[in-house]
Scaffold this active site. Sequence first.
Site, mmCIF file in Angstrom:
data_model
loop_
_atom_site.group_PDB
_atom_site.id
_atom_site.type_symbol
_atom_site.label_atom_id
_atom_site.label_comp_id
_atom_site.label_asym_id
_atom_site.label_seq_id
_atom_site.Cartn_x
_atom_site.Cartn_y
_atom_site.Cartn_z
ATOM 1 N N LYS A 81 0.805 -1.231 0.000
ATOM 2 C CA LYS A 81 0.000 0.000 0.000
ATOM 3 C C LYS A 81 0.836 1.280 0.000
ATOM 4 O O LYS A 81 0.443 2.287 -0.599
ATOM 5 C CB LYS A 81 -0.955 0.012 1.215
ATOM 6 C CG LYS A 81 -2.017 -1.080 1.160
ATOM 7 C CD LYS A 81 -2.949 -0.891 -0.025
ATOM 8 C CE LYS A 81 -4.011 -1.956 -0.093
ATOM 9 N NZ LYS A 81 -4.845 -1.876 -1.303
ATOM 10 N N GLU A 103 -10.069 5.487 2.865
ATOM 11 C CA GLU A 103 -10.866 4.352 3.335
ATOM 12 C C GLU A 103 -9.887 3.260 3.734
ATOM 13 O O GLU A 103 -8.765 3.212 3.216
ATOM 14 C CB GLU A 103 -11.788 3.871 2.191
ATOM 15 C CG GLU A 103 -11.126 2.962 1.171
ATOM 16 C CD GLU A 103 -10.142 3.681 0.233
ATOM 17 O OE1 GLU A 103 -9.967 4.915 0.348
ATOM 18 O OE2 GLU A 103 -9.551 2.995 -0.603
ATOM 19 N N SER A 365 1.689 -9.675 -1.069
ATOM 20 C CA SER A 365 1.298 -8.270 -0.939
ATOM 21 C C SER A 365 1.478 -7.730 0.477
ATOM 22 O O SER A 365 1.641 -6.520 0.657
ATOM 23 C CB SER A 365 -0.156 -8.093 -1.373
ATOM 24 O OG SER A 365 -0.998 -8.988 -0.661
HETATM 25 C C1 FEV Z 1 -8.049 0.060 0.268
HETATM 26 C C2 FEV Z 1 -8.667 -1.038 1.089
HETATM 27 C C3 FEV Z 1 -7.857 -2.284 1.067
HETATM 28 C C4 FEV Z 1 -6.947 -2.666 2.019
HETATM 29 N N1 FEV Z 1 -6.092 -3.724 1.838
HETATM 30 C C5 FEV Z 1 -6.096 -4.502 0.828
HETATM 31 C C6 FEV Z 1 -5.048 -5.513 0.671
HETATM 32 C C7 FEV Z 1 -4.985 -6.276 -0.513
HETATM 33 C C8 FEV Z 1 -6.024 -6.142 -1.592
HETATM 34 O O1 FEV Z 1 -5.945 -4.866 -2.181
HETATM 35 P P1 FEV Z 1 -5.513 -4.724 -3.719
HETATM 36 O O2 FEV Z 1 -4.064 -5.068 -3.798
HETATM 37 O O3 FEV Z 1 -5.768 -3.303 -4.085
HETATM 38 O O4 FEV Z 1 -6.367 -5.699 -4.482
HETATM 39 C C9 FEV Z 1 -3.963 -7.185 -0.691
HETATM 40 N N2 FEV Z 1 -3.011 -7.387 0.254
HETATM 41 C C10 FEV Z 1 -3.052 -6.699 1.414
HETATM 42 C C11 FEV Z 1 -1.979 -6.961 2.433
HETATM 43 C C12 FEV Z 1 -4.074 -5.743 1.660
HETATM 44 O O5 FEV Z 1 -4.086 -5.073 2.835
HETATM 45 C C13 FEV Z 1 -6.751 -1.964 3.290
HETATM 46 O O6 FEV Z 1 -7.626 -1.245 3.726
HETATM 47 O O7 FEV Z 1 -5.675 -2.139 3.904
#
Ligand code: FEV
Length: 382
Positions: A81, A103, A365
């Site tokens: 992120k 969000e 991720s």
């Molecule tokens: C923007 C809302 C999604 C969130 N997280 C999604 C997330 C995801 C899925 O989000 P994407 O990569 O955008 O599909 C994958 N791996 C981890 C460690 C994540 O935290 C959050 O709030 O942290």
Amino acid sequence: HEFGSYGGRYVPDELADVLQQLADAYDSVKDDADFQAELQQLQQDFAGRPTPLYRADRLSDEYGATIYLKREDLLHGGAHKLNNCLGQGLMAKHAGKERLIAETGAGQHGTATSIVGALMGLETVIYQGSKDLERQRMNAFRMELMGAEVSEVTQGGEGLADAVDVALKDLIENIDNTHYLVGSVVGPDPFPRMVRDFQSVIGNEAREQILEKEGRLPDAAVACVGGGSNAMGLFHTFRDDDVEFYGAEGGGEGSDSDRHAAPLASGKEDVIHGMRTRVLDDDVEVYSIAAGLDYPGVGPEHAMFREVGRCEYQAIVDEEALEAFQDLCRLEGIIPALESSHGVALAKKLAADRHEDDVIIVNLSGRGDKDVDKIANEYLSM
Ligand SMILES: CC/C=C(/N=C/c1c(COP(=O)(O)O)cnc(C)c1O)C(=O)O
């Protein structure tokens, strides 16, 4: 539309101007050497890039193919992120914004936004549904420790989609001093392409690393898909190559059940949160064991990839994700996020039908620190 019939900018008039300004600003920073240099310096010295591309030997032996993990779990904050938040945060700062809102579901995007708010001296408010605040409690503490306000969302299903609704309302009311840092490749243009581009550092590095280690491109790239940003970040660099793409959606209790988060595997076309994309069927309640996948829509570029057959999307159910979670813990000493575990589970399924020398890159991720308490107590009754 940039993504076939998907994408677009379906927003009330109050947002049209600010989104056009953002699109213009993004089109100029893309080629701004100073901006790119400032971003790269932060990626290296603050976030810890490049992240490793790690050959998981014991996992590969167990699964039956050659599996490399792209270690976004090692990025500062514990997930991919931050790649997006550094880019958008810099843009907001240069635009003279004083306030960031976002969000969050899993709390990783909220954490990354809070990190950037602290780093750049921007007031930060994170919207999180009650359900997610409870199941990802550790991240709420991290956000507050970094000076962010975590605002509990109690409307609707108290989930990620409801947090987006409240954040959009805040943006309309505070349009002059606030940037809404959208956390995935979702929302009205320019967010899907801008977030994809900020996340494409993942794939750009992985391409160099796999060529150095294997002397060739991978046979397949695999990632979990919530809104779809870590997946597009890995896929984008390979989009014109002969590399197969696989996306693991939150299958919850099954894509044929009435509780899942897999609009690509089982959904319909509709407009949500300013974009034309794929969403869950009306009789389905959005649910995934992974808070970060627990969203009823998906990025429009994924809807296009599905339509043209560029990527195969599979719904990975909770149990499959938990199995893969335990595999990685025990075979590699890596505790993955529940979201990332869906990608590992899909790689497990693919590897069983492939040659042991087939090279599969899985986007790890994020790390699972946020999840271990609940998994140990509720799912594994340790
Ligand atoms: C923007 C809302 C999604 C969130 N997280 C999604 C997330 C995801 C899925 O989000 P994407 O990569 O955008 O599909 C994958 N791996 C981890 C460690 C994540 O935290 C959050 O709030 O942290």
